[in-house]
Design a protein around this motif. Structure first.
Motif, PDB file in Angstrom:
ATOM      1  N   ALA A   1      23.191   3.959   1.879  1.00  0.00           N
ATOM      2  CA  ALA A   1      23.983   4.868   2.706  1.00  0.00           C
ATOM      3  C   ALA A   1      23.662   4.679   4.185  1.00  0.00           C
ATOM      4  O   ALA A   1      24.558   4.709   5.034  1.00  0.00           O
ATOM      5  CB  ALA A   1      23.735   6.312   2.281  1.00  0.00           C
ATOM      6  N   LYS A   2      22.410   4.471   4.495  1.00  0.00           N
ATOM      7  CA  LYS A   2      22.013   4.254   5.890  1.00  0.00           C
ATOM      8  C   LYS A   2      22.697   3.015   6.465  1.00  0.00           C
ATOM      9  O   LYS A   2      23.227   3.037   7.574  1.00  0.00           O
ATOM     10  CB  LYS A   2      20.493   4.112   5.985  1.00  0.00           C
ATOM     11  N   TRP A   3      22.698   1.913   5.693  1.00  0.00           N
ATOM     12  CA  TRP A   3      23.267   0.665   6.184  1.00  0.00           C
ATOM     13  C   TRP A   3      24.789   0.720   6.238  1.00  0.00           C
ATOM     14  O   TRP A   3      25.404   0.153   7.143  1.00  0.00           O
ATOM     15  CB  TRP A   3      22.764  -0.521   5.361  1.00  0.00           C
ATOM     16  N   VAL A   4      25.396   1.413   5.297  1.00  0.00           N
ATOM     17  CA  VAL A   4      26.851   1.577   5.352  1.00  0.00           C
ATOM     18  C   VAL A   4      27.228   2.380   6.588  1.00  0.00           C
ATOM     19  O   VAL A   4      28.169   2.033   7.313  1.00  0.00           O
ATOM     20  CB  VAL A   4      27.361   2.262   4.049  1.00  0.00           C
TER      21      VAL A   4
ATOM     22  N   THR B   1      11.535   4.858  -0.735  1.00  0.00           N
ATOM     23  CA  THR B   1      12.827   5.423  -0.385  1.00  0.00           C
ATOM     24  C   THR B   1      13.819   5.039  -1.471  1.00  0.00           C
ATOM     25  O   THR B   1      13.871   3.881  -1.902  1.00  0.00           O
ATOM     26  CB  THR B   1      13.307   4.879   0.981  1.00  0.00           C
ATOM     27  N   ASP B   2      14.605   6.002  -1.895  1.00  0.00           N
ATOM     28  CA  ASP B   2      15.606   5.790  -2.931  1.00  0.00           C
ATOM     29  C   ASP B   2      16.615   4.734  -2.476  1.00  0.00           C
ATOM     30  O   ASP B   2      17.053   4.726  -1.321  1.00  0.00           O
ATOM     31  CB  ASP B   2      16.311   7.123  -3.210  1.00  0.00           C
ATOM     32  N   LEU B   3      17.009   3.851  -3.363  1.00  0.00           N
ATOM     33  CA  LEU B   3      17.927   2.764  -3.035  1.00  0.00           C
ATOM     34  C   LEU B   3      19.250   3.291  -2.505  1.00  0.00           C
ATOM     35  O   LEU B   3      19.811   2.747  -1.552  1.00  0.00           O
ATOM     36  CB  LEU B   3      18.167   1.878  -4.258  1.00  0.00           C
ATOM     37  N   ASN B   4      19.775   4.369  -3.070  1.00  0.00           N
ATOM     38  CA  ASN B   4      21.045   4.923  -2.595  1.00  0.00           C
ATOM     39  C   ASN B   4      20.934   5.434  -1.164  1.00  0.00           C
ATOM     40  O   ASN B   4      21.884   5.326  -0.381  1.00  0.00           O
ATOM     41  CB  ASN B   4      21.537   6.030  -3.531  1.00  0.00           C
TER      42      ASN B   4
ATOM     43  N   ALA C   1       0.835  -1.207   0.000  1.00  0.00           N
ATOM     44  CA  ALA C   1       0.000   0.000   0.000  1.00  0.00           C
ATOM     45  C   ALA C   1       0.870   1.257   0.000  1.00  0.00           C
ATOM     46  O   ALA C   1       0.573   2.225  -0.714  1.00  0.00           O
ATOM     47  CB  ALA C   1      -0.944  -0.001   1.203  1.00  0.00           C
ATOM     48  N   ASP C   2       1.945   1.256   0.799  1.00  0.00           N
ATOM     49  CA  ASP C   2       2.863   2.392   0.801  1.00  0.00           C
ATOM     50  C   ASP C   2       3.496   2.590  -0.574  1.00  0.00           C
ATOM     51  O   ASP C   2       3.605   3.721  -1.063  1.00  0.00           O
ATOM     52  CB  ASP C   2       3.971   2.198   1.847  1.00  0.00           C
ATOM     53  N   ALA C   3       3.934   1.508  -1.178  1.00  0.00           N
ATOM     54  CA  ALA C   3       4.553   1.602  -2.504  1.00  0.00           C
ATOM     55  C   ALA C   3       3.548   2.125  -3.527  1.00  0.00           C
ATOM     56  O   ALA C   3       3.878   2.983  -4.349  1.00  0.00           O
ATOM     57  CB  ALA C   3       5.094   0.239  -2.932  1.00  0.00           C
TER      58      ALA C   3
END
Length: 87
Positions: free
Chosen positions: A71-74, A64-67, A56-58
């Protein structure tokens, strides 16, 4: 009102383990099976609902942009490594 009856085949070893559990806890098979089935249904229902919310959100464009995600996980991994090296 009587409860519905379910019937299904179970591996013999699993039945023996269930019987051992029942004896050790002074509860019958039905008690353990009801508890296990309730936990399973709750977990699976949560999972199905979470997927539906994500879809539903999608569909609503809440993405959220893949980059940004990468970046968050890095960043998270870097802080985790930095925190461990200080110990």
């Amino acid at each position: 009102m009587a409860s519905p009856v379910l019937s299904f085949r179970v591996d013999e070893l699993l039945v023996k383990q269930l019987d051992q559990l029942a004896a050790a806890t002074d509860r019958d098979r039905q008690s353990h099976l009801n508890r296990a089935l309730a936990r399973y249904v709750e977990a699976e229902s949560w999972h199905i609902n979470a997927i539906a919310e994500g879809i539903a959100d999608a569909d609503a464009g809440n993405l959220t942009d893949l980059n940004t995600v990468k970046a968050k996980w890095v960043n998270r991994a870097k802080h985790r490594i930095d925190g461990q090296s200080e110990q």
